[in-house]
Design an enzyme around this catalytic site. Structure first.
Site, PDB file in Angstrom:
ATOM      1  N   VAL A 131       0.862  -1.183   0.000  1.00 20.44           N
ATOM      2  CA  VAL A 131       0.000   0.000   0.000  1.00 20.44           C
ATOM      3  C   VAL A 131       0.896   1.229   0.000  1.00 20.44           C
ATOM      4  CG1 VAL A 131      -1.995  -1.054   1.113  1.00 20.44           C
ATOM      5  CG2 VAL A 131      -0.176  -0.106   2.511  1.00 20.44           C
ATOM      6  N   SER A 132       0.350   2.328  -0.471  1.00 24.45           N
ATOM      7  CA  SER A 132       1.175   3.521  -0.653  1.00 24.45           C
ATOM      8  C   SER A 132       1.531   4.236   0.637  1.00 24.45           C
ATOM      9  CB  SER A 132       0.465   4.507  -1.594  1.00 24.45           C
ATOM     10  OG  SER A 132       0.313   3.937  -2.868  1.00 24.45           O
TER      11      SER A 132
END
Length: 205
Positions: A9-10
């Site tokens: 995930v970012s």
């Protein structure tokens, strides 16, 4: 450790529940909270995962979607090809993809990877085109010289290609080794190998 899951995930705030829906009970999870613009081999957990594969500890890598495996089509392709070459089955839930079934390479997956390869070649072609356009623009502005060095840089392309590490990279590439294998044999980063490949490709045009 045999079957594992990879999640990216970012940001630390981004929810990972969607990517954890199909996690196998008891399977180890490699979770990176990092920008998707970072190459797979340069992500903390990505590095750990590749190292475990190199040691023969993993037989299957599960992901929510194949875009989790790299920053670009080219990076994703190289990651999948490397894992498959090591006998690791890459399973993507979103695409319904398995690269190895009953110990044999899945032909449907191979076809999909072939399409990805075409996209990667197109992507590389666009990158090289942008590089050429950048050089042409720099020449017009007088900020680029023909010796392969931009003003202010410390090393020309000629000097870079004469380095012992570069010569090792070229030797291992000519022997048919993959980019990651070449990086390992040459004791350098994957980025350095990719730089050599880009220079060689530009000279062959």
């Amino acid at each position: 450790m045999s079957k594992v899951h990879y999640i990216r995930v970012s940001t630390v705030e981004q929810n990972t529940n969607r990517q954890k829906e199909n996690i196998i009970m008891g399977a180890q999870v490699f979770e990176d909270k990092i920008s998707g613009s970072v190459e797979f081999s340069k992500r903390p957990k990505g590095k750990e995962l590749l190292a475990a594969i190199e040691e023969g500890l993993i037989t299957e890598v599960n992901v929510h979607s194949i875009d989790r495996l790299g920053r670009s089509n080219l990076d994703i392709l190289q990651t999948i090809q490397y894992m498959t070459s090591k006998g690791v089955n890459v399973v993507s839930n979103k695409e319904g993809l398995q690269t190895i079934i009953d110990g044999k390479e899945n032909m449907v997956a191979k076809m999909m990877i072939g399409i990805l390869s075409t996209l990667a070649e197109f992507e590389l072609s666009r990158l090289k085109e942008r590089q050429r356009e950048g050089i042409a623009s720099a020449k017009k502005q007088g900020t680029y010289n023909d010796h392969g060095r931009k003003p202010g840089s410390n090393e020309s392309i000629e000097d870079f290609m004469k380095k012992s590490t570069t010569k090792k990279i070229i030797k291992h590439l000519k022997q048919g080794n993959s980019l990651r294998k070449t990086a390992k044999l040459s004791e350098c980063s994957l980025g350095t190998v990719q730089k050599v490949v880009a220079i060689l490709n530009s000279k062959s045009e």
